[in-house]
Design a protein around this motif. Structure first.
Motif, PDB file in Angstrom:
ATOM      1  N   ASN A 136       0.843  -1.189   0.000  1.00  0.00           N
ATOM      2  CA  ASN A 136       0.000   0.000   0.000  1.00  0.00           C
ATOM      3  C   ASN A 136       0.882   1.243   0.000  1.00  0.00           C
ATOM      4  N   TYR A 137       0.321   2.353  -0.486  1.00  0.00           N
ATOM      5  CA  TYR A 137       1.055   3.618  -0.532  1.00  0.00           C
ATOM      6  C   TYR A 137       0.162   4.736  -0.012  1.00  0.00           C
ATOM      7  N   ASN A 138       0.758   5.595   0.832  1.00  0.00           N
ATOM      8  CA  ASN A 138       0.027   6.733   1.397  1.00  0.00           C
ATOM      9  C   ASN A 138      -1.265   6.293   2.077  1.00  0.00           C
ATOM     10  N   GLY A 139      -1.192   5.129   2.723  1.00  0.00           N
ATOM     11  CA  GLY A 139      -2.327   4.633   3.488  1.00  0.00           C
ATOM     12  C   GLY A 139      -3.460   4.047   2.682  1.00  0.00           C
ATOM     13  N   GLY A 140      -3.243   3.845   1.367  1.00  0.00           N
ATOM     14  CA  GLY A 140      -4.325   3.323   0.541  1.00  0.00           C
ATOM     15  C   GLY A 140      -3.868   2.225  -0.388  1.00  0.00           C
ATOM     16  N   TYR A 141      -4.822   1.503  -0.935  1.00  0.00           N
ATOM     17  CA  TYR A 141      -4.527   0.426  -1.874  1.00  0.00           C
ATOM     18  C   TYR A 141      -4.111   0.996  -3.228  1.00  0.00           C
ATOM     19  N   SER A 142      -3.235   0.291  -3.895  1.00  0.00           N
ATOM     20  CA  SER A 142      -2.765   0.747  -5.202  1.00  0.00           C
ATOM     21  C   SER A 142      -3.644   0.247  -6.337  1.00  0.00           C
ATOM     22  N   SER A 143      -4.598  -0.637  -6.037  1.00  0.00           N
ATOM     23  CA  SER A 143      -5.496  -1.155  -7.073  1.00  0.00           C
ATOM     24  C   SER A 143      -6.690  -1.817  -6.400  1.00  0.00           C
ATOM     25  N   ASN A 146      -5.831  -5.342  -5.258  1.00  0.00           N
ATOM     26  CA  ASN A 146      -5.081  -5.430  -4.008  1.00  0.00           C
ATOM     27  C   ASN A 146      -6.008  -5.256  -2.800  1.00  0.00           C
ATOM     28  N   ALA A 147      -7.007  -4.387  -2.932  1.00  0.00           N
ATOM     29  CA  ALA A 147      -7.980  -4.238  -1.845  1.00  0.00           C
ATOM     30  C   ALA A 147      -8.737  -5.542  -1.620  1.00  0.00           C
ATOM     31  N   ASP A 150      -6.366  -8.054   0.008  1.00  0.00           N
ATOM     32  CA  ASP A 150      -6.155  -7.755   1.421  1.00  0.00           C
ATOM     33  C   ASP A 150      -7.319  -8.259   2.268  1.00  0.00           C
ATOM     34  N   ASP A 164       2.091  -1.343   4.466  1.00  0.00           N
ATOM     35  CA  ASP A 164       2.335  -0.006   3.934  1.00  0.00           C
ATOM     36  C   ASP A 164       3.806   0.137   3.579  1.00  0.00           C
TER      37      ASP A 164
END
Length: 201
Positions: A136-143, A146-147, A150, A164
């Protein structure tokens, strides 16, 4: 025994190998943490005959890894090591590189600082730690995928989950590992490469 088989390993082995080649010399001693099925080890060691590929994993996975390694010539086959990130025992050898694929989101988060700290100790000065998987980047999923992944991981076990990047890199920095590359890979994965700074003997 019947060899364990992971379709993802079959799909991602060649893209990972391409990135490893950009970071590692043709001759290198490499420790793999969490070798899983052993498929990556056989693929990489076959493609790069001068890489001495040392597998490691928890005890229950070693027979499956050994079954894949049986395809290597005896003189190039290194017996897989029993290694639990939490309890060790960590090797006393020094390696040119350490590689791990799809492990951080499986292990409890508390294992991550141990992995970084002990990996740094096992690397030669200038050695590299390469980790493959989703982040994850900046506290969020990249796609969206991926969500979804997870959510599936957390259903399997509460301690699992995509980590993260910023938190992982902070652990690496604490272990005096400097980020060299964060490279996008197929299926919304990343290949992260850190380099060991000079550490006291």
């Amino acid at each position: 025994m019947t060899r364990p088989f992971a379709p993802a390993c079959e799909r991602n082995a060649e893209p990972i190998l391409d990135r490893l080649r950009t970071h590692l010399p043709a001759q290198a001693h490499i420790l793999e943490i969490g070798s899983g099925t052993g498929q990556h080890a056989l693929h990489f060691a076959t493609a790069m005959p001068a890489w001495r590929w040392q597998c490691s994993d928890r005890n229950e996975n070693l027979p499956g890894i050994a079954a894949w390694l049986d395809d290597l010539p005896p003189e190039r086959r290194l017996e897989p090591l029993a290694l639990d990130v939490f309890s060790g025992p960590w090797p006393h050898a020094r390696y040119d590189a350490i590689f791990s694929a799809n492990t951080l989101h499986i292990m409890p988060w508390e294992a991550s600082p141990i992995l970084m700290r002990e990996a740094a100790k096992c690397l030669r000065p200038g050695g590299k730690l390469l980790i493959y998987g989703p982040f994850n980047y900046n506290g969020g999923y990249s796609s969206p995928s991926n969500a979804e992944f997870d959510g599936w991981l957390k259903q399997q076990a509460p301690h699992q989950g995509i980590r993260d990047f910023e938190a992982v890199d902070a652990l690496a920095q604490d272990a005096r590992l400097r980020l060299l590359e964060d490279h996008g890979m197929p299926a919304n994965n990343r290949l992260l490469c850190w380099q060991r700074e000079n550490l006291p003997a």
